[in-house]
Design a protein around this motif. Structure first.
Motif, PDB file in Angstrom:
ATOM      1  N   ILE A 216       2.974   2.915   3.333  1.00  0.00           N
ATOM      2  CA  ILE A 216       1.529   2.676   3.270  1.00  0.00           C
ATOM      3  C   ILE A 216       0.831   3.977   3.633  1.00  0.00           C
ATOM      4  O   ILE A 216       1.071   4.548   4.699  1.00  0.00           O
ATOM      5  CB  ILE A 216       1.101   1.547   4.222  1.00  0.00           C
ATOM      6  CG1 ILE A 216       1.849   0.256   3.895  1.00  0.00           C
ATOM      7  CG2 ILE A 216      -0.415   1.329   4.157  1.00  0.00           C
ATOM      8  CD1 ILE A 216       1.548  -0.308   2.534  1.00  0.00           C
ATOM      9  N   ARG A 217      -0.065   4.447   2.746  1.00  0.00           N
ATOM     10  CA  ARG A 217      -0.780   5.705   3.005  1.00  0.00           C
ATOM     11  C   ARG A 217      -2.283   5.426   2.997  1.00  0.00           C
ATOM     12  O   ARG A 217      -2.918   5.477   1.932  1.00  0.00           O
ATOM     13  CB  ARG A 217      -0.420   6.751   1.941  1.00  0.00           C
ATOM     14  CG  ARG A 217       1.045   7.181   1.983  1.00  0.00           C
ATOM     15  CD  ARG A 217       1.309   8.317   1.010  1.00  0.00           C
ATOM     16  NE  ARG A 217       2.679   8.801   1.130  1.00  0.00           N
ATOM     17  CZ  ARG A 217       3.690   8.327   0.441  1.00  0.00           C
ATOM     18  NH1 ARG A 217       3.491   7.340  -0.432  1.00  0.00           N
ATOM     19  NH2 ARG A 217       4.905   8.827   0.611  1.00  0.00           N
ATOM     20  N   PRO A 218      -2.867   5.146   4.161  1.00  0.00           N
ATOM     21  CA  PRO A 218      -4.309   4.847   4.203  1.00  0.00           C
ATOM     22  C   PRO A 218      -5.146   6.108   4.005  1.00  0.00           C
ATOM     23  O   PRO A 218      -4.896   7.148   4.624  1.00  0.00           O
ATOM     24  CB  PRO A 218      -4.510   4.277   5.618  1.00  0.00           C
ATOM     25  CG  PRO A 218      -3.137   4.056   6.176  1.00  0.00           C
ATOM     26  CD  PRO A 218      -2.238   5.003   5.475  1.00  0.00           C
TER      27      PRO A 218
ATOM     28  N   THR B 237      -7.878   2.523   3.441  1.00  0.00           N
ATOM     29  CA  THR B 237      -6.748   1.692   3.042  1.00  0.00           C
ATOM     30  C   THR B 237      -5.896   2.465   2.056  1.00  0.00           C
ATOM     31  O   THR B 237      -6.174   3.644   1.758  1.00  0.00           O
ATOM     32  CB  THR B 237      -7.236   0.362   2.428  1.00  0.00           C
ATOM     33  OG1 THR B 237      -6.127  -0.509   2.258  1.00  0.00           O
ATOM     34  CG2 THR B 237      -7.951   0.586   1.115  1.00  0.00           C
ATOM     35  N   ASP B 238      -4.871   1.822   1.523  1.00  0.00           N
ATOM     36  CA  ASP B 238      -4.009   2.441   0.512  1.00  0.00           C
ATOM     37  C   ASP B 238      -4.465   1.951  -0.862  1.00  0.00           C
ATOM     38  O   ASP B 238      -4.221   0.791  -1.224  1.00  0.00           O
ATOM     39  CB  ASP B 238      -2.546   2.056   0.765  1.00  0.00           C
ATOM     40  CG  ASP B 238      -1.580   2.823  -0.131  1.00  0.00           C
ATOM     41  OD1 ASP B 238      -2.008   3.245  -1.230  1.00  0.00           O
ATOM     42  OD2 ASP B 238      -0.412   2.994   0.255  1.00  0.00           O
TER      43      ASP B 238
ATOM     44  N   ARG C 199      -1.749   0.299  -3.209  1.00  0.00           N
ATOM     45  CA  ARG C 199      -1.310  -1.064  -2.899  1.00  0.00           C
ATOM     46  C   ARG C 199      -2.417  -2.071  -3.212  1.00  0.00           C
ATOM     47  O   ARG C 199      -2.135  -3.189  -3.659  1.00  0.00           O
ATOM     48  CB  ARG C 199      -0.901  -1.171  -1.432  1.00  0.00           C
ATOM     49  CG  ARG C 199       0.198  -0.197  -1.026  1.00  0.00           C
ATOM     50  CD  ARG C 199       1.397  -0.282  -1.936  1.00  0.00           C
ATOM     51  NE  ARG C 199       2.377   0.757  -1.645  1.00  0.00           N
ATOM     52  CZ  ARG C 199       3.414   1.036  -2.424  1.00  0.00           C
ATOM     53  NH1 ARG C 199       3.580   0.387  -3.556  1.00  0.00           N
ATOM     54  NH2 ARG C 199       4.268   1.992  -2.077  1.00  0.00           N
TER      55      ARG C 199
ATOM     56  N   LEU D  23      -1.334  -4.225   4.594  1.00  0.00           N
ATOM     57  CA  LEU D  23      -2.601  -3.498   4.653  1.00  0.00           C
ATOM     58  C   LEU D  23      -3.489  -3.974   5.794  1.00  0.00           C
ATOM     59  O   LEU D  23      -4.630  -3.522   5.919  1.00  0.00           O
ATOM     60  CB  LEU D  23      -3.341  -3.652   3.319  1.00  0.00           C
ATOM     61  CG  LEU D  23      -2.673  -2.997   2.105  1.00  0.00           C
ATOM     62  CD1 LEU D  23      -3.437  -3.328   0.834  1.00  0.00           C
ATOM     63  CD2 LEU D  23      -2.570  -1.490   2.292  1.00  0.00           C
TER      64      LEU D  23
ATOM     65  N   SER E 264       4.687   3.011   7.867  1.00  0.00           N
ATOM     66  CA  SER E 264       3.489   3.542   7.211  1.00  0.00           C
ATOM     67  C   SER E 264       3.590   5.029   7.118  1.00  0.00           C
ATOM     68  O   SER E 264       4.394   5.657   7.757  1.00  0.00           O
ATOM     69  CB  SER E 264       2.236   3.143   7.971  1.00  0.00           C
ATOM     70  OG  SER E 264       2.260   3.680   9.248  1.00  0.00           O
TER      71      SER E 264
END
Length: 471
Positions: A303-305, A345-346, A349, A438, A471
């Motif tokens: 997960i890459r916010p 957020t990502d 996704r 998320l 993440s």
């Protein structure tokens, strides 16, 4: 709200621990409070004993002694004419009447029977001394050694004093018995509470050992479950990896045949090739979904916010589905509450989740229907009352049966469309897991006139927990 068996067992074990502990606390409190309660109960009895009963008996004894001395001094006066005896007699009378004065306020607190005997004794005392004074004032020739009236009053006075003495003794005995009963009750209650506290302490120690054993068993079970999940994920990844290459080969070969690259095909052959190609694509999609699911369950999904503008994510996504919507004779619209609406957020996704929701909405909506995507800030549906981004995907399909709403997010759960289009039954399961990763959730509300799937997302993904994923 659904309560699982594990939650029920945990609550039961928690109460099994707290109830004995509460019993010990109550027992200790009782052991501390009992002496205080006893003191409160016994203090008035002791005060009556020391300030009423015992002083009353002492004063009555003084009256008895005074009556005996008076009678003896009168006998000396009658028999010997001793004037000194009369002087001593009058001093004794003064002391007797002082004792009556001191006794009067005490007998009021000892009950009506004792008060009645005391009043009768005072009346007899006054009458007797009145007759004695008349007797002393007579001339010597008129005195008699024994006056029947004097003797009768004196005897009545002694009988009344005896009854009063018995009443005082009974009152004192009653108070002593009450004090003794209170002391005995405290001893037994203290003993009983002590036994209960000891038994409860033993029970708590036993429960503590059981809970430690249960915790160790739960930890072992958790480790076994994690190993099983990881093993399942590895198996799925291995299978999907082994299946993908052959399926891609089949798909590529089927497409080459469909384009008649090796040479012309008969119409029947071309139709069979088209079915092979469609089935291969479906299997390849299912393999991709299984791989995605195994990555989510195994915590391998990244997960890459980043700061993301909602409109910049939704507008291209809606455009990519416009041709599909037109071919199905459906209307696909987008509405964003504000162009400035953004969150951390990502976006990849989020797009993946919405692709699943929009494709399902198009699939389940009859021709001539409408699919609406709306994004705006709303209050969280849970008890936190937080402001979350809500992205609704609403269709005008036939809706989802109420008894199937909870199960549509399970793996391999799917509804057949009116067009007979197949599905793997993994899309919504993956979408909900991604929503949780998320920091949000995916919910559904449905009726016979259509369904609304809502993706809930926090304003800042970095401030939320990451359940089960790196993440």
């Amino acid at each position: 709200m659904h309560i699982s068996a594990d939650d029920s067992r945990f609550a039961h074990d928690r109460w099994r621990t707290w109830l004995p502990l509460g019993a010990v606390i109550l027992a200790v409190f009782a052991l501390v409070a009992l002496p205080v309660v006893r003191a409160i109960q016994v203090r008035p009895l002791y005060e009556e004993m020391t300030t009423v009963s015992e002083p009353s008996r002492s004063l009555l004894t003084r009256i008895h002694v005074a009556l005996a001395l008076e009678q003896s001094l009168l006998r000396d006066f009658i028999e010997g004419g001793d004037s000194v005896a009369i002087v001593r007699y009058r001093k004794v009378v003064v002391d007797e009447r002082r004792a009556y004065q001191e006794l009067a306020p005490l007998v009021v607190r000892l009950g009506p029977g004792i008060r009645r005997d005391f009043e009768q004794l005072r009346e007899l005392e006054v009458a007797w001394h009145r007759e004695i004074d008349k007797f002393i004032d007579r001339p010597s020739p008129q005195r008699f050694a024994r006056d029947p009236k004097h003797a009768r009053i004196y005897e009545d006075m002694l009988l009344t004093a005896a009854r009063l003495d018995e009443g005082l003794n009974a009152a004192a005995a009653t108070r002593r018995a009450a004090i003794e009963a209170t002391n005995n009750a405290q001893v037994w209650i203290t003993f009983t509470v002590g036994v209960i506290a000891l038994a409860t302490a033993v029970l708590i120690a036993w429960i503590g050992r059981r809970l430690r054993s249960f915790a160790m068993s739960e930890e072992s079970g958790r480790q076994i479950l994690e190993e099983a999940i990881e093993s399942r994920a590895r198996l799925i990844r291995g299978i999907t990896h082994d299946l993908r290459n052959p399926l891609q080969t089949i798909t590529g070969s089927a497409e080459m045949l469909a384009e008649e690259m090796p040479g012309p095909l008969m119409p029947a052959q071309l139709e069979m090739v088209q079915r092979i190609r469609a089935s291969a694509r479906h299997l390849l999609s299912m393999v991709s979904d299984l791989l995605q699911l195994s990555m989510v369950e195994g915590g391998k999904l990244t997960i890459r916010p980043v700061q993301t503008a909602v409109a910049e994510v939704l507008e291209p996504l809606i455009k990519s589905y416009q041709s599909d919507a037109k071919s199905l004779r459906l209307e696909l619209n987008l509405e964003v509450e504000s162009e400035e609406l953004s969150l951390v957020t990502d976006p990849l996704r989020v797009t993946q989740i919405l692709q699943n929701l929009i494709s399902n909405a198009l699939k389940y909506t009859p021709s001539g229907g409408r699919v609406m995507v709306f994004a705006g800030m709303r209050t969280s549906p849970d008890a936190t009352d937080a402001e979350l981004l809500a992205i609704d995907v609403t269709d005008t399909g036939h809706g989802i049966p109420e008894d199937q709403i909870d199960s549509i997010f399970d793996e391999f759960s799917r509804l057949e469309t009116h067009r007979g289009l197949p599905g793997s039954g993994l899309g919504l399961a993956i979408a909900r897991r991604l929503a949780v990763l998320l920091g949000g959730n995916l919910t559904c509300v449905s009726s016979p006139s259509g369904s609304t799937f809502t993706l809930w997302l926090p304003r800042d993904r970095r401030g939320t927990a990451e359940p089960g994923a790196a993440s």
